[in-house]
Design a protein around this motif. Structure first.
Motif, PDB file in Angstrom:
ATOM      1  N   HIS A   1       0.773  -1.019   0.241  1.00  0.00           N
ATOM      2  CA  HIS A   1      -0.051  -0.290   0.043  1.00  0.00           C
ATOM      3  C   HIS A   1       1.101   1.756   0.122  1.00  0.00           C
ATOM      4  CE1 HIS A   1      -2.373  -2.683   2.354  1.00  0.00           C
ATOM      5  NE2 HIS A   1      -3.161  -2.714   1.449  1.00  0.00           N
ATOM      6  N   ILE A   2       1.744   1.412   0.561  1.00  0.00           N
ATOM      7  CA  ILE A   2       2.577   2.427   0.907  1.00  0.00           C
ATOM      8  C   ILE A   2       4.179   1.604   0.402  1.00  0.00           C
ATOM      9  CG2 ILE A   2       3.806   4.412   2.333  1.00  0.00           C
ATOM     10  CD1 ILE A   2       1.352   3.619   3.960  1.00  0.00           C
ATOM     11  N   VAL A   3       4.542   2.754  -0.256  1.00  0.00           N
ATOM     12  CA  VAL A   3       6.019   2.176  -0.370  1.00  0.00           C
ATOM     13  C   VAL A   3       7.326   3.742  -0.299  1.00  0.00           C
ATOM     14  CG1 VAL A   3       8.717   2.570  -2.153  1.00  0.00           C
ATOM     15  CG2 VAL A   3       6.339   1.418  -2.757  1.00  0.00           C
ATOM     16  N   ILE A   4       7.800   3.087   0.697  1.00  0.00           N
ATOM     17  CA  ILE A   4       9.272   4.448   1.453  1.00  0.00           C
ATOM     18  C   ILE A   4      10.069   4.490   0.798  1.00  0.00           C
ATOM     19  CG2 ILE A   4      10.405   5.828   3.329  1.00  0.00           C
ATOM     20  CD1 ILE A   4       7.257   4.779   5.008  1.00  0.00           C
ATOM     21  N   MET A   5      10.812   4.854  -0.026  1.00  0.00           N
ATOM     22  CA  MET A   5      12.071   4.970  -0.854  1.00  0.00           C
ATOM     23  C   MET A   5      13.287   5.506  -0.279  1.00  0.00           C
ATOM     24  SD  MET A   5      12.394   3.408  -3.546  1.00  0.00           S
ATOM     25  CE  MET A   5      13.856   2.807  -4.232  1.00  0.00           C
ATOM     26  N   ALA A   6      13.830   5.193   0.789  1.00  0.00           N
ATOM     27  CA  ALA A   6      15.003   6.673   1.672  1.00  0.00           C
ATOM     28  C   ALA A   6      16.669   5.609   1.044  1.00  0.00           C
ATOM     29  CB  ALA A   6      14.763   5.873   2.786  1.00  0.00           C
ATOM     30  N   ALA A   7      16.610   4.630   0.502  1.00  0.00           N
ATOM     31  CA  ALA A   7      18.046   3.812  -0.072  1.00  0.00           C
ATOM     32  C   ALA A   7      17.982   5.530  -1.023  1.00  0.00           C
ATOM     33  CB  ALA A   7      17.842   3.024  -1.511  1.00  0.00           C
ATOM     34  N   ALA A   8      19.322   5.033  -1.686  1.00  0.00           N
ATOM     35  CA  ALA A   8      20.741   6.581  -1.614  1.00  0.00           C
ATOM     36  C   ALA A   8      20.862   5.560  -2.786  1.00  0.00           C
ATOM     37  CB  ALA A   8      21.894   6.364  -0.714  1.00  0.00           C
ATOM     38  N   VAL A   9      20.195   5.363  -3.883  1.00  0.00           N
ATOM     39  CA  VAL A   9      20.300   4.333  -4.945  1.00  0.00           C
ATOM     40  C   VAL A   9      21.624   4.904  -5.978  1.00  0.00           C
ATOM     41  CG1 VAL A   9      19.050   3.115  -7.240  1.00  0.00           C
ATOM     42  CG2 VAL A   9      18.017   3.653  -4.809  1.00  0.00           C
ATOM     43  N   ALA A  10      22.526   4.098  -6.836  1.00  0.00           N
ATOM     44  CA  ALA A  10      23.697   5.261  -7.340  1.00  0.00           C
ATOM     45  C   ALA A  10      22.816   4.979  -8.503  1.00  0.00           C
ATOM     46  CB  ALA A  10      24.578   4.013  -7.762  1.00  0.00           C
ATOM     47  N   ASP A  11      23.167   6.693  -9.510  1.00  0.00           N
ATOM     48  CA  ASP A  11      22.248   7.173 -10.732  1.00  0.00           C
ATOM     49  C   ASP A  11      22.661   6.140 -11.573  1.00  0.00           C
ATOM     50  OD1 ASP A  11      20.630   8.642  -9.439  1.00  0.00           O
ATOM     51  OD2 ASP A  11      22.198  10.186  -9.067  1.00  0.00           O
ATOM     52  N   PHE A  12      24.378   5.849 -11.682  1.00  0.00           N
ATOM     53  CA  PHE A  12      25.250   5.587 -12.627  1.00  0.00           C
ATOM     54  C   PHE A  12      25.296   4.565 -12.394  1.00  0.00           C
ATOM     55  CE2 PHE A  12      24.225  10.105 -13.824  1.00  0.00           C
ATOM     56  CZ  PHE A  12      24.272   9.792 -15.478  1.00  0.00           C
ATOM     57  N   ARG A  13      25.875   3.393 -13.220  1.00  0.00           N
ATOM     58  CA  ARG A  13      27.215   1.880 -12.502  1.00  0.00           C
ATOM     59  C   ARG A  13      28.039   1.673 -14.163  1.00  0.00           C
ATOM     60  NH1 ARG A  13      22.518   0.027 -15.249  1.00  0.00           N
ATOM     61  NH2 ARG A  13      22.600  -0.886 -16.867  1.00  0.00           N
ATOM     62  N   PRO A  14      29.355   1.243 -13.344  1.00  0.00           N
ATOM     63  CA  PRO A  14      30.153   1.030 -14.696  1.00  0.00           C
ATOM     64  C   PRO A  14      29.607   0.416 -15.729  1.00  0.00           C
ATOM     65  CG  PRO A  14      30.902   0.840 -12.556  1.00  0.00           C
ATOM     66  CD  PRO A  14      29.384   0.615 -12.358  1.00  0.00           C
ATOM     67  N   LYS A  15      29.446   0.858 -17.235  1.00  0.00           N
ATOM     68  CA  LYS A  15      28.780  -0.344 -18.213  1.00  0.00           C
ATOM     69  C   LYS A  15      29.748  -1.848 -18.298  1.00  0.00           C
ATOM     70  CE  LYS A  15      27.736   1.604 -22.764  1.00  0.00           C
ATOM     71  NZ  LYS A  15      28.275   2.345 -23.754  1.00  0.00           N
ATOM     72  N   ALA A  16      30.984  -2.024 -17.598  1.00  0.00           N
ATOM     73  CA  ALA A  16      31.183  -3.501 -17.790  1.00  0.00           C
ATOM     74  C   ALA A  16      31.334  -3.470 -16.715  1.00  0.00           C
ATOM     75  CB  ALA A  16      32.504  -3.194 -19.009  1.00  0.00           C
ATOM     76  N   ILE A  17      31.172  -4.399 -16.153  1.00  0.00           N
ATOM     77  CA  ILE A  17      32.763  -5.599 -15.147  1.00  0.00           C
ATOM     78  C   ILE A  17      33.325  -6.207 -15.605  1.00  0.00           C
ATOM     79  CG2 ILE A  17      32.160  -6.862 -13.121  1.00  0.00           C
ATOM     80  CD1 ILE A  17      29.561  -6.057 -12.783  1.00  0.00           C
ATOM     81  N   LEU A  18      34.188  -5.621 -15.191  1.00  0.00           N
ATOM     82  CA  LEU A  18      36.168  -6.347 -15.597  1.00  0.00           C
ATOM     83  C   LEU A  18      35.945  -7.752 -15.094  1.00  0.00           C
ATOM     84  CD1 LEU A  18      38.238  -3.125 -15.530  1.00  0.00           C
ATOM     85  CD2 LEU A  18      36.896  -4.145 -17.612  1.00  0.00           C
ATOM     86  N   GLU A  19      36.545  -8.808 -15.632  1.00  0.00           N
ATOM     87  CA  GLU A  19      36.252  -9.973 -15.724  1.00  0.00           C
ATOM     88  C   GLU A  19      37.811 -10.108 -14.232  1.00  0.00           C
ATOM     89  OE1 GLU A  19      36.440 -13.335 -18.133  1.00  0.00           O
ATOM     90  OE2 GLU A  19      34.755 -12.483 -18.743  1.00  0.00           O
ATOM     91  N   GLN A  20      39.022  -9.185 -14.494  1.00  0.00           N
ATOM     92  CA  GLN A  20      40.262  -9.418 -13.706  1.00  0.00           C
ATOM     93  C   GLN A  20      39.985  -8.159 -13.348  1.00  0.00           C
ATOM     94  OE1 GLN A  20      41.324 -11.892 -13.385  1.00  0.00           O
ATOM     95  NE2 GLN A  20      40.316 -12.924 -14.969  1.00  0.00           N
ATOM     96  N   LYS A  21      40.923  -7.870 -11.988  1.00  0.00           N
ATOM     97  CA  LYS A  21      41.279  -6.915 -11.294  1.00  0.00           C
ATOM     98  C   LYS A  21      41.590  -6.000 -11.978  1.00  0.00           C
ATOM     99  CE  LYS A  21      43.826  -5.450  -7.139  1.00  0.00           C
ATOM    100  NZ  LYS A  21      44.645  -6.420  -6.481  1.00  0.00           N
ATOM    101  N   ILE A  22      41.883  -4.541 -11.782  1.00  0.00           N
ATOM    102  CA  ILE A  22      41.969  -3.583 -12.814  1.00  0.00           C
ATOM    103  C   ILE A  22      43.650  -3.084 -12.024  1.00  0.00           C
ATOM    104  CG2 ILE A  22      42.653  -0.385 -13.326  1.00  0.00           C
ATOM    105  CD1 ILE A  22      38.987  -0.684 -13.132  1.00  0.00           C
ATOM    106  N   THR A  23      45.023  -3.383 -13.411  1.00  0.00           N
ATOM    107  CA  THR A  23      45.312  -3.477 -12.677  1.00  0.00           C
ATOM    108  C   THR A  23      46.954  -1.659 -12.730  1.00  0.00           C
ATOM    109  OG1 THR A  23      48.099  -3.346 -13.145  1.00  0.00           O
ATOM    110  CG2 THR A  23      46.561  -5.013 -14.621  1.00  0.00           C
TER     111      THR A  23
END
Ligand code: C5P
Length: 410
Positions: free
Chosen positions: A268-290
């Motif tokens: 009945h009611i939604v209270i949206m208090a989360a701080a949701v990220a507006d953007f995300r990295p376009k690709a999640i890299l498979e290996q750790k960035i060096t």
């Protein structure tokens, strides 16, 4: 909530009696006037002097002790009390009260009182599970007595299981619950809280400074007021607001989006208090960035779904509450969001103000509604802010129930 309340703290003879000293401290810290009543057995574990010193009131142990002039103690105290809490409550005290025995000050007073009585049992796991105790608990519940705990944990007898005295925080939450009007009864509320976490590579992520405190306060206060609450939260380090609030933990905005859509239909009611990220990295890299190969690293970002906006488009007659945490042009931005996301209320706060926003227990907010009314609040605890937001929500619920026109989709 507990300010100037007259609370009787009954202490019976279990090893957990020492914990009721801290409970007394917590109750008095919140402004309650506490009167301690001890059984004879309880005095084997802790002295009345401790309770007397900390409560500033005489401790009642003796059946024939006189109090306040010539009146009989147990009746006088039972008359002025707002609530009785018995912590710890032993198997013995539960058994006596369940079977109408009133052979000492505490049991007599329970019988003499008409105010709510809350038991916080504590005993060995086998004692708690015995049919004697369970039958007595059922009997007491049927008479309207309330219970908190026992909880699972290491017990003083060396065993592990259900039998541990509920934590003081939980006992106090239950007391505050008993004093609270249930104006959200029958309302299903979805609360989102915390940050989101957007992965970059297997070990790194982008997040924000939200701790989840505001959303957790919203969930706790809504539940306290009788709502059926689901808490949808990003990663956090807080303890659960209450055991009776189911918690769904997600990481990314997209996970939060999917879960929010799932629960939305049924609430009945939604209270949206989360701080949701507006953007995300376009690709999640498979290996750790060096860092070896490059002096700089460019991260390309793409837009996350705006969960609240989508809910605003889907909404039938749910009430939608959004938050606007800003660092500039607070009211202008909040007003735009209220309209663009088709909200009923928006809670705006300037996170640069000391005492407001992320990571603190307080907040300074302005509540805007779809009629253009603005409620400005001073620096308050997040629990107090949550309660005032819920006061505004309940007004909308009542308007909706009465079929009054509302400027948006109703
Ligand atoms: O547009 P902005 O992010 O400032 O709006 C804040 C409100 O929208 C908050 O209630 C937040 O929980 C919600 N929000 C959302 N999805 C996003 C970003 C914010 O639901 N991607």
């Amino acid at each position: 909530m507990l300010k100037n309340r007259e609370i009787i703290l009954g202490v019976s003879g279990g090893i957990a009696a020492y914990k009721s000293v801290e409970l007394l401290r917590e109750l008095t810290k919140r402004g309650a006037n506490v009167h301690v009543v001890m059984t004879k057995n309880a005095q084997q574990f802790i002295t009345p002097l401790t309770f007397q010193t900390l409560s500033g009131n005489p401790v009642l142990c003796d059946m024939f002790q006189l109090l306040m002039g010539s009146k009989i103690g147990h009746v006088t105290l039972a008359d002025i009390a707002d609530l009785m809490v018995i912590a710890p409550a032993t198997a013995n005290i539960l058994g006596k009260i369940a079977n109408g025995i009133a052979d000492d000050f505490l049991t007599t007073m329970v019988m003499a009182t008409t105010v709510p009585v809350l038991f916080a049992p504590s005993m060995n796991v086998n004692m708690w599970e015995s049919s004697f105790v369970q039958n007595n608990v059922e009997k007491l519940k049927a008479h309207g007595y309330q219970f908190i705990g026992p909880i699972e944990g290491d017990l003083a007898c060396g065993s592990v299981g259900k039998g541990k005295l509920a934590d003081n925080e939980e006992i106090i939450e239950k007391i505050e619950d008993i004093f609270t009007q249930k104006d959200f009864q029958g309302q299903r509320v979805l609360v989102t809280a915390g940050p989101t976490l957007e992965p970059i590579d297997p070990v790194r992520s982008i997040t924000n400074r939200s701790t989840g405190r505001m959303g957790f306060a919203m969930a706790r206060m809504a539940r306290r007021r009788g709502a059926e609450v689901t808490l949808l939260t990003g990663p956090h380090y807080l303890s659960l607001p209450r055991r009776d609030i189911p918690q769904i933990v997600v990481n990314s905005a997209r996970e939060m989006h999917d879960a929010a859509m799932h629960y939305f239909e049924d609430c009945h009611i939604v209270i949206m208090a989360a701080a949701v990220a507006d953007f995300r990295p376009k690709a999640i890299l498979e290996q750790k960035i060096t860092k070896r190969k490059n002096e700089t690293h460019i991260l390309e970002m793409e837009k996350n779904p705006d969960i609240l906006k989508e809910l605003g488009e889907k909404k039938k007659n749910q009430i939608l509450v959004g938050f606007a945490a800003e660092t500039s042009e607070l009211m202008e931005k909040a007003e735009v969001k209220l309209k663009e996301k088709n909200l009923d209320l928006i809670v705006a706060n300037d996170v640069t103000e000391p005492g407001a926003g992320f990571g603190v227990d307080t907040n300074i907010v302005k509540i805007l509604d779809a009629l253009g009314k603005v409620k400005k609040l001073p620096l308050l605890s997040k629990d107090e802010v949550a309660d005032i937001i819920l006061d505004q929500v309940v007004k909308l619920v009542k308007m909706k129930e009465k079929g009054r026109p509302w400027p948006r989709n109703w």
